[in-house]
Scaffold this active site. Structure first.
Site, PDB file in Angstrom:
ATOM      1  N   GLU A  28       0.837  -1.206   0.000  1.00 36.96           N
ATOM      2  CA  GLU A  28       0.000   0.000   0.000  1.00 36.96           C
ATOM      3  C   GLU A  28       0.877   1.264   0.000  1.00 36.96           C
ATOM      4  OE1 GLU A  28      -1.822   0.780   3.837  1.00 36.96           O
ATOM      5  OE2 GLU A  28      -3.544   1.776   2.904  1.00 36.96           O
ATOM      6  N   LYS A  39      -9.771   1.862  -1.880  1.00 39.71           N
ATOM      7  CA  LYS A  39      -9.901   1.325  -0.515  1.00 39.71           C
ATOM      8  C   LYS A  39     -11.215   1.794   0.126  1.00 39.71           C
ATOM      9  CE  LYS A  39      -7.106   1.295   3.769  1.00 39.71           C
ATOM     10  NZ  LYS A  39      -5.891   1.889   4.375  1.00 39.71           N
ATOM     11  N   CYS A  84      -5.002  -3.111   3.377  1.00 43.84           N
ATOM     12  CA  CYS A  84      -4.593  -2.820   4.751  1.00 43.84           C
ATOM     13  C   CYS A  84      -5.756  -2.861   5.756  1.00 43.84           C
ATOM     14  CB  CYS A  84      -3.852  -1.474   4.781  1.00 43.84           C
ATOM     15  SG  CYS A  84      -2.763  -1.321   6.215  1.00 43.84           S
TER      16      CYS A  84
HETATM   17  N1  LIG Z   1      -2.852   1.978   6.445  1.00 44.17           N
HETATM   18  C1  LIG Z   1      -3.701   1.300   7.184  1.00 44.17           C
HETATM   19  O1  LIG Z   1      -4.791   0.957   6.749  1.00 44.17           O
HETATM   20  C2  LIG Z   1      -3.251   0.986   8.576  1.00 44.17           C
HETATM   21  C3  LIG Z   1      -4.157  -0.009   9.283  1.00 44.17           C
HETATM   22  C4  LIG Z   1      -3.730  -0.243  10.694  1.00 44.17           C
HETATM   23  O2  LIG Z   1      -2.734   0.295  11.148  1.00 44.17           O
HETATM   24  C5  LIG Z   1      -4.524  -1.147  11.517  1.00 44.17           C
HETATM   25  O3  LIG Z   1      -5.578  -1.623  11.067  1.00 44.17           O
HETATM   26  O4  LIG Z   1      -4.100  -1.405  12.654  1.00 44.17           O
END
Ligand SMILES: NC(=O)CCC(=O)C(=O)O
Length: 268
Positions: free
Chosen positions: A40, A111, A146
């Site tokens: 990502e 996303k 993510c």
């Molecule tokens: N970039 C993200 O989506 C980070 C997600 C995260 O840090 C978490 O779910 O814990």
């Protein structure tokens, strides 16, 4: 299927254009793989919020151009991770790009679940609204990014749309690494599907990244796992295993839909 996950180091001292070229070189080195995956927002850093607007680009911007040519040169399917997309109306999206071995941009996924609660990505970016699948040779892949990993209903909707594997680029922090490993395995077990979860290495914006990209099979066994630093995790996937696991332990067929209080996901 041979899959190579490029767990690239995101170092703020490295200019974005240089990292882009370095990532493209790493993709070219994976010629012979069937599928190559990047994490990502690897060009800018998932937590480098102040750079999002500066590095935002359209779907035919510099990252897409460089990645298209890398996919073509390597002759691979390329999930090029995500970019900060500037949409037509000016909104920013965290958008994943999938290229064919011919270098064609065949799928994008914005996303859906933005991270940060009332800060960061959650306020700087707009949310995607559509789950996305892509037919790869031998398997349909569902796309997630993510923080999406925490939302099982998205993955179930992707299964309903035919997904046999999930490709999940991430910029997951070291602080919650235990969640990362657990959730990757949970999404694999509950959906009887491969999970290819590709994170970043290094520290940017003061957030140490977990690394530990991982590939989990449909039984929940870890097929391969990276360490903390920059690394290419290459694994061989037995895609027929998805059908075998689903036949031999048919939990997906035992779903009870239409129970009052349990929402029905009607697919896409
Ligand atoms: N970039 C993200 O989506 C980070 C997600 C995260 O840090 C978490 O779910 O814990």
């Amino acid at each position: 299927m041979r899959a190579s996950l490029i767990q690239i180091n995101v170092d703020p001292a490295e200019p974005v254009a240089e990292r882009r070229d370095r990532a493209a070189a790493l993709v070219r080195e994976q010629a012979g793989s069937d599928l190559v995956v990047l994490p990502e927002l690897w060009h800018v850093g998932a937590f480098a919020f102040e750079s999002f607007a500066v590095e935002a680009e359209p779907l035919d911007g510099p990252t897409a151009r460089v990645m298209s040519s890398a996919a073509l040169d390597a002759g691979v399917w390329l999930h090029a991770g995500s970019i900060v997309e500037r949409g037509a109306g000016g909104d920013l999206f965290n958008t994943s790009l999938v290229f064919s071995p011919g270098g064609e941009l065949v799928r994008t996924y914005r996303k859906i679940h933005r991270f940060g609660f009332d800060k960061g990505e959650a306020v700087l970016m707009a949310a995607g609204t559509e789950p996305v699948t892509v037919a790869l040779p031998g398997a349909v892949a569902g796309l997630a990014t993510c923080y999406d990993l925490r939302f099982p209903e998205l993955f179930r909707a992707l299964v309903d749309a035919g997904a046999q594997m999930f490709v999940v680029p991430a910029g997951w922090p070291e602080r919650r690494r235990a969640h990362w490993s657990l959730l990757a395995r949970a999404r694999a077990v509950e959906n009887q599907a491969y999970v290819l979860a590709c994170g970043t290495a290094g520290t940017h914006a003061g957030v140490e990244q977990a690394g530990h990209s991982v590939v989990v099979d449909p039984w929940g066994d870890v097929v391969g796992e990276a360490g903390a630093g920059e690394e290419v995790l290459a694994v061989d996937l037995d895609l027929a295993r998805v059908a075998r696991v689903r036949d031999e332990f048919p939990a997906l067929k035992d779903r009870v839909l239409g129970v009052p209080g349990i929402p029905v996901i009607n697919g896409l």
